[in-house]
Motif scaffolding. Structure first.
Motif, short mmCIF file in Angstrom:
data_model
loop_
_atom_site.label_atom_id
_atom_site.label_comp_id
_atom_site.label_asym_id
_atom_site.label_seq_id
_atom_site.Cartn_x
_atom_site.Cartn_y
_atom_site.Cartn_z
N GLY A 168 0.81 -1.21 0.00
CA GLY A 168 0.00 0.00 0.00
C GLY A 168 0.84 1.26 0.00
N ALA A 169 1.91 1.26 0.81
CA ALA A 169 2.79 2.43 0.88
C ALA A 169 3.47 2.66 -0.47
N ASP A 170 3.94 1.59 -1.11
CA ASP A 170 4.60 1.74 -2.40
C ASP A 170 3.62 2.24 -3.47
N ILE A 227 -5.73 2.65 -10.20
CA ILE A 227 -4.80 1.52 -10.26
C ILE A 227 -5.22 0.45 -9.27
N CYS A 228 -5.18 -0.80 -9.69
CA CYS A 228 -5.20 -1.95 -8.79
C CYS A 228 -3.85 -2.64 -8.96
N ALA A 229 -3.05 -2.64 -7.90
CA ALA A 229 -1.68 -3.16 -7.97
C ALA A 229 -1.59 -4.47 -7.19
N GLN A 230 -0.90 -5.44 -7.76
CA GLN A 230 -0.79 -6.77 -7.15
C GLN A 230 0.68 -7.12 -6.91
N ARG A 231 0.97 -7.60 -5.71
CA ARG A 231 2.31 -8.09 -5.39
C ARG A 231 2.18 -9.21 -4.36
N HIS A 232 2.93 -10.30 -4.55
CA HIS A 232 2.82 -11.48 -3.69
C HIS A 232 1.37 -11.98 -3.64
N GLY A 233 0.62 -11.71 -4.72
CA GLY A 233 -0.77 -12.14 -4.78
C GLY A 233 -1.75 -11.14 -4.20
N LEU A 234 -1.33 -10.28 -3.28
CA LEU A 234 -2.21 -9.31 -2.64
C LEU A 234 -2.48 -8.12 -3.56
N VAL A 235 -3.66 -7.51 -3.40
CA VAL A 235 -4.08 -6.44 -4.30
C VAL A 235 -4.49 -5.21 -3.49
N VAL A 236 -4.02 -4.03 -3.91
CA VAL A 236 -4.53 -2.76 -3.39
C VAL A 236 -5.16 -1.98 -4.54
N GLU A 240 -11.16 6.62 -3.57
CA GLU A 240 -10.85 5.20 -3.44
C GLU A 240 -9.51 5.00 -2.76
N GLU A 241 -9.51 4.18 -1.73
CA GLU A 241 -8.30 3.78 -1.03
C GLU A 241 -8.47 2.33 -0.57
N THR A 242 -7.39 1.74 -0.08
CA THR A 242 -7.44 0.40 0.51
C THR A 242 -7.11 0.53 1.99
#
Length: 379
Positions: free
Chosen positions: A156-158, A226-235, A338-340
């Motif tokens: 989320g921070a990135d 943007i929906c960003a995915q890393r290690h499978g997790l999505v923000v 929109e936020e996570t």
């Protein structure tokens, strides 16, 4: 502090027990995971993705009712999966010729039953010879482990920082597709990938809730999603930029939308049903002077290993868990917030904020939080 290896093993063991318990409760001898989503979840970020257009990945995992773990894959995929994608001890390989799955669609289910010692197996995707139980598996993965929370906060921070930096560098006259490509490239520098990228120039912000990037060049206002995915997790997060002074009407609409966002966050309490949260949004829109606006777009919902694990709607019986991620995206025609955020023991924490981004103050559970406002370029 536990070593990284011990933390990974602890996470794997916890998830293994969840699936083993689900298998026992469902009178199954084991549960097969074949989707890219669930492979990433169980392995703590591993991937069986080869073809991104398919829901199932290349290679399967199985957890038996007594807690044993198996990798079931053809001879093409097995070496890489074992070497690079599964961590921790106790994985037993079950390999088969790649030709078998084409000649015998029940190959994976048959091998799974044999490895589990007989009996029926369940699966997260329709597999010949297995019982599909996708929804219970989704509920089992929704409760985040402490290790997942750490990965989520970092992602989320990135994402917030990178999208904020990108938006500050935008220049009027750029077309939507170029902006989308730049946004995806920026996210990629963090090891994440953009699985959804939307861009709306000027009047398209008001015209379309899902503005797929096109050839339009922006002049006054642009929205980037943007929906960003890393290690499978999505923000998921959205930002709006204005060239020059932000129109007062847009500032007002965004402030009202931020108020709805605050009500959504406040309603996101452990045990709350999706329908309860939807009703909170419905009331908030009416109080903001825009009754019925909730009918023009979904309000978001639980997130995790999908952009939305479930969406809040009038009939939703899904419930908020004590440690779960949510991406709310209220919108009033012409703007969006929109936020996570993560549900935690001491309340809710927004994890996708962009440093030094202008904001509207919202009150959530007696605390003052920030909701993104419209950025005026040059400020």
């Amino acid at each position: 502090m536990p070593t990284r290896e011990l933390r990974e093993l602890r996470e794997l063991d916890e998830k293994t027990e969840r699936l083993a318990r689900l298998a026992r409760d469902s009178d199954l001898s084991g549960i097969v995971l074949t989707t890219q989503t669930n492979f990433a979840w169980l392995t703590g970020g591993g991937s069986n993705r080869i073809d991104g257009s398919r829901e199932p990945g290349a290679g399967n995992l199985m957890v038996t009712a007594d807690g044993r773990r198996f990798v079931i894959a053809n001879a093409i995929e097995m070496p890489r999966l074992l070497a690079e994608e599964v961590s921790g001890e106790g994985w037993q390989p079950v390999e088969y010729p790649w030709t078998a799955e084409h000649a015998e669609p029940e190959t994976v289910a048959r091998l799974a039953r044999e490895a589990a010692g007989g009996g029926q197996v369940g699966a997260d995707w329709p597999i010949a010879g297995a019982t599909a139980i996708e929804r219970p598996i989704t509920r089992a993965r929704n409760l985040l482990t402490p290790e997942e929370v750490e990965r989520y906060v970092a992602l989320g921070a990135d994402a917030g920082r990178l999208l904020g930096d990108l938006c500050r560098a935008l220049e009027p006259g750029e077309d939507e597709r170029t902006i989308a490509a730049r946004a995806a490239a920026a996210i990629a520098t963090s090891g994440a990938r953009a699985i959804v990228t939307l861009v709306a120039a000027d009047d398209r912000v008001a015209r379309f809730r899902h503005p797929v990037a096109g050839e339009r060049r922006w002049r006054q206002v642009v929205m980037v999603v943007i929906c960003a995915q890393r290690h499978g997790l999505v923000v998921s997060l959205s930002r709006i930029v204005s060239a020059g002074r932000v129109p007062p009407a847009l500032t007002d609409l965004t402030a009202r939308t931020a108020g709805v966002y605050g009500r959504l966050l406040e309603a996101t309490m452990p045990g709350a049903r999706g329908s309860d949260i939807f009703e909170a949004a419905q009331r908030a829109y009416a109080e903001a002077g825009f009754p019925g606006e909730e009918q023009k777009h979904h309000q978001g919902g639980a997130t995790g290993y999908r952009t939305r694990e479930w969406v809040a709607h009038p009939a939703s019986e899904e419930r908020v868990q004590a440690r779960q991620a949510f991406a709310w995206n209220p919108s009033i025609t012409g703007t969006k917030v929109e936020e996570t955020a993560l549900v935690e023991d001491d309340g809710i924490r927004v994890i996708t904020g962009s440093p030094d981004w202008p904001s509207h103050a919202i009150t959530v559970g007696g605390r003052t939080l920030a909701a993104p406002a419209v950025l005026e370029l040059g400020r």
